[in-house]
Design an enzyme around this catalytic site. Structure first.
Site, mmCIF file in Angstrom:
data_model
loop_
_atom_site.group_PDB
_atom_site.id
_atom_site.type_symbol
_atom_site.label_atom_id
_atom_site.label_comp_id
_atom_site.label_asym_id
_atom_site.label_seq_id
_atom_site.Cartn_x
_atom_site.Cartn_y
_atom_site.Cartn_z
ATOM 1 N N THR A 172 -1.561 68.967 19.653
ATOM 2 C CA THR A 172 -0.971 67.931 18.806
ATOM 3 C C THR A 172 0.006 67.130 19.658
ATOM 4 O O THR A 172 0.754 67.697 20.457
ATOM 5 C CB THR A 172 -0.355 68.524 17.519
ATOM 6 O OG1 THR A 172 -0.078 67.479 16.608
ATOM 7 C CG2 THR A 172 0.898 69.338 17.776
ATOM 8 N N CYS B 132 8.709 66.320 12.642
ATOM 9 C CA CYS B 132 7.803 67.310 12.042
ATOM 10 C C CYS B 132 7.976 68.652 12.754
ATOM 11 O O CYS B 132 8.592 68.719 13.814
ATOM 12 C CB CYS B 132 6.350 66.879 12.193
ATOM 13 S SG CYS B 132 5.881 65.473 11.166
ATOM 14 N N HIS C 126 0.666 71.025 11.950
ATOM 15 C CA HIS C 126 1.627 69.959 12.265
ATOM 16 C C HIS C 126 2.158 69.452 10.915
ATOM 17 O O HIS C 126 1.587 68.532 10.323
ATOM 18 C CB HIS C 126 0.892 68.870 13.048
ATOM 19 C CG HIS C 126 1.771 67.735 13.496
ATOM 20 N ND1 HIS C 126 1.398 66.895 14.520
ATOM 21 C CD2 HIS C 126 2.969 67.287 13.080
ATOM 22 C CE1 HIS C 126 2.340 65.972 14.696
ATOM 23 N NE2 HIS C 126 3.302 66.187 13.820
#
Lengths: 160, 191
Positions: free
Chosen positions: A22, A28, A45
């Protein structure tokens, strides 16, 4: 195979050649779960600690093809990952977790979302009895994450 | 969304590009890529997640609540700094405090001009807060505005505008998120 997991998504795999990736993680939080005995791994994520009033996960699920299912909310993403790892033959008792992200990208701007995301993930892992094996959280730098399922090694990259 | 509101956005974007043209002394083309009610996380992938960018983030309150984020790819930010600070083209390779201050001012001017049009045409009070700066990966910077916003609202009026500075071959990306609650109260069926 490299599997890119976008914001709000989650993926679980038992294929040893897979890398879960990711890119550009800010406020996040990325949660990786790994069963080292069976070499099964998952990566979420997640954007937010908890769900708002309206539920839109089904739409997200239908829009995105598997293996990247919804990982928008931390608690739900962790529950979902545990369930999927068990379906693939993994054991919750053997899982270890790593946490990455939760930054505040604009240092002059007071935002608690990164901190809250990390706190929520830690609380949830504790509740589930999953050992936290490592963390790279907070600060004000974006991060990219690569999780090699064969070894369980999680690599975190920052850019300048 | 009504075509009326799309027109308003085009006018506001035009005014913002005019302001940018004056600031740098070059023509700036503007394109409202999208102006629609969408899920807060659904944005056009205008840049790669790991691309290094600078971002100027401003909160908006008043009769309309939202946030704006002006983004320049790092190379564009360097070229823009050359112009703003008066250096030879191609000189800037990292951003000084002066460059950051100038880029924040660009964010302030672009957003200010955009919101002035919106405020006049909709007859609403819009209060812009101080600009905040970050230099990092595109994905990480955009995530901040999205998560801060998504905490309160699943959906928003999402406006995406691209600026192209033709003679300098540099690009900018302006993202605006507006809460629907206040917009619905103001515009009703016109939203």
């Amino acid at each position: 195979m490299d599997i890119e997991v976008n914001m709000g998504e989650m993926a679980v795999t038992r294929r040893h050649e897979d890398n879960l990736m990711t890119l550009g993680v800010g406020s996040c939080v990325v949660v990786t779960l790994y069963d080292p005995k069976r070499k099964i791994g998952g990566l979420a994520h997640a954007m937010l600690p908890a769900r708002l009033g309206t539920v839109d996960d089904q739409e997200l699920l239908s829009r995105r093809p598997p293996p990247a299912a919804s990982g928008k909310y931390i608690e739900a993403a962790i529950d979902d990952m545990i369930g999927k790892i068990e379906v693939l033959g993994g054991s919750k008792e053997d899982l270890e977790a790593k946490l990455i992200g939760g930054a505040n990208m604009f240092t002059d701007f007071e935002s608690e979302i990164g901190k809250d995301n990390v706190a929520c993930a830690m609380k949830k892992l504790k509740q589930e009895g999953i050992r936290l094996a490592g963390e790279v959280v907070g600060g004000s730098k974006g991060r990219s994450v690569e999780f090699a399922v064969a070894s369980g090694i999680v690599t975190v990259k920052i850019k300048f | 969304m009504s075509s009326n509101l799309m027109e308003i956005n085009k006018m506001a974007a035009g005014k913002a590009s005019e302001a940018m043209s004056k600031l740098i002394g070059n023509d700036v083309g503007v394109d409202v890529t999208s102006a629609a009610i969408r899920k807060v996380g659904d944005l056009s992938p205008v840049l790669a997640s790991e691309e290094m960018v600078v971002g100027v983030y401003m909160l908006v309150t008043g009769d309309v609540k939202g946030a704006s984020l002006l983004i320049f790819p790092q190379e564009s930010a360097f070229k823009l700094s050359d112009v703003l600070v008066g250096r030879e083209p191609g000189t800037t390779r990292s951003l000084t405090a002066l460059d950051i201050s100038a880029l924040k001012e660009v964010g302030n001017i672009v957003a200010g001009n955009y919101f002035a049009v919106l405020s006049n045409l909709l007859q609403v009070k819009i209060v812009e807060h101080i600009p905040n700066f970050s230099s990092d990966m595109f994905g990480a910077i955009v995530e901040q505005i999205i998560t801060d916003f998504a905490r309160e609202s699943e959906q928003a009026l999402v406006v995406e505008i691209e600026f192209v500075f033709k003679p300098l071959t540099l690009k900018g990306y302006f993202l605006l998120l507006f809460r629907l609650e206040e917009l619905k109260a103001l515009l009703g069926e016109n939203l």
